[in-house]
Structures are given as C-alpha cells and as structure tokens.
Motif scaffolding. Sequence first.
Motif, short mmCIF file in Angstrom:
data_model
loop_
_atom_site.label_atom_id
_atom_site.label_comp_id
_atom_site.label_asym_id
_atom_site.label_seq_id
_atom_site.Cartn_x
_atom_site.Cartn_y
_atom_site.Cartn_z
N GLU A 81 0.84 -1.20 0.00
CA GLU A 81 0.00 0.00 0.00
C GLU A 81 0.88 1.24 0.00
O GLU A 81 1.84 1.34 0.74
N ILE A 82 0.51 2.19 -0.84
CA ILE A 82 1.22 3.46 -0.91
C ILE A 82 0.20 4.57 -0.67
O ILE A 82 -0.81 4.63 -1.37
N PRO A 83 0.43 5.44 0.28
CA PRO A 83 -0.52 6.54 0.48
C PRO A 83 -0.40 7.54 -0.68
O PRO A 83 0.69 7.90 -1.09
N ILE A 84 -1.53 7.96 -1.18
CA ILE A 84 -1.56 8.91 -2.30
C ILE A 84 -2.32 10.14 -1.84
O ILE A 84 -3.43 10.05 -1.31
N ARG A 85 -1.73 11.31 -2.07
CA ARG A 85 -2.38 12.58 -1.72
C ARG A 85 -3.20 13.02 -2.91
O ARG A 85 -2.70 13.13 -4.02
N VAL A 86 -4.49 13.27 -2.66
CA VAL A 86 -5.40 13.67 -3.71
C VAL A 86 -5.75 15.13 -3.50
O VAL A 86 -6.20 15.53 -2.43
N HIS A 87 -5.56 15.94 -4.53
CA HIS A 87 -5.90 17.36 -4.47
C HIS A 87 -7.25 17.52 -5.15
O HIS A 87 -7.35 17.53 -6.36
N SER A 88 -8.27 17.65 -4.35
CA SER A 88 -9.62 17.75 -4.87
C SER A 88 -9.98 19.21 -5.10
O SER A 88 -9.46 20.10 -4.44
N ARG A 89 -10.89 19.45 -6.00
CA ARG A 89 -11.37 20.81 -6.24
C ARG A 89 -12.26 21.28 -5.11
O ARG A 89 -12.55 22.44 -4.97
N ARG A 90 -12.70 20.37 -4.29
CA ARG A 90 -13.55 20.74 -3.15
C ARG A 90 -12.74 21.30 -2.00
O ARG A 90 -13.27 21.77 -1.04
N GLY A 91 -11.44 21.20 -2.08
CA GLY A 91 -10.61 21.81 -1.07
C GLY A 91 -10.07 20.85 -0.03
O GLY A 91 -9.15 21.17 0.70
N GLY A 92 -10.62 19.66 0.08
CA GLY A 92 -10.14 18.71 1.08
C GLY A 92 -8.95 17.92 0.56
O GLY A 92 -9.00 17.38 -0.53
N ASN A 93 -7.87 17.88 1.31
CA ASN A 93 -6.72 17.08 0.93
C ASN A 93 -6.65 15.88 1.85
O ASN A 93 -6.48 16.01 3.05
N MET A 94 -6.81 14.71 1.28
CA MET A 94 -6.80 13.49 2.08
C MET A 94 -5.77 12.54 1.49
O MET A 94 -5.46 12.59 0.31
N ILE A 95 -5.29 11.64 2.32
CA ILE A 95 -4.37 10.61 1.87
C ILE A 95 -5.12 9.29 1.88
O ILE A 95 -5.70 8.89 2.88
N HIS A 96 -5.13 8.63 0.71
CA HIS A 96 -5.82 7.36 0.57
C HIS A 96 -4.80 6.28 0.27
O HIS A 96 -4.05 6.41 -0.69
#
Length: 114
Positions: free
Chosen positions: A7-22
Amino acid sequence: MASAPDEIPIRVHSRRGGNMIHPVSLESAPPAAAAAAAAAESPNAVTYREVKHFKKWVPWLIPLFVVANIIMFIITMYVNNCPKNSISCVAGFLGRLSFQPFKENPLLGPSSTA
C-alpha cells in the motif's frame, strides 16, 4: 500508522478543497531501478502519484443554445415577413427580416399575427 508493503498513500488534491491521503495497493511492483533509487534516498520513502479525477471540460452546451436561438429567431423573422403583414416596418432594408414598429409590437420582434 503502519502500512502494508503493498500500500502506498496517495495525496489527492480535490477541487472541493479537502486534501486526504488514501492508501492504494499496487497491482504490479515498481521497476527495480526506481525501487533502488527510492531505497537509496530513504529507507522509509513514500512515493506520491498524481491522480487526475477530472477530465478537461469543453464548454459546448451554452454556445449551442445561443446558436440555436439565433437560428430560430431568423427563421421566425423570415416567416413573419413584416412588409407583407404590416403597413410600416422598422429597419426596412432587412426586407423579410425587418421588425414591426413599436406601436404594433413593443418587444421589437416577430408579429403576433404571423
């Protein structure tokens, strides 16, 4: 938080403003050269990949409505034929596409009698 080796954590830059690591599990192992370079930098290096959720949007719907409305207006004015259905017309140089005077039609469009 300890993660499994696949598993590799990936940072997602959403247009909604929330930055989460999945965490995402990889189906195939990274190439040996990339893995060796990552191990040389740091033993606990985390690799981030860019995830694009949105395709480039081409605005075509609004211009399509504008063009359709202009075409329908021209067809309506052609069918209206102001010189035939009215005594005087505004912008008489347009011929069949001329407008009725404001006394007959205050909206300056096709006549209601057509």
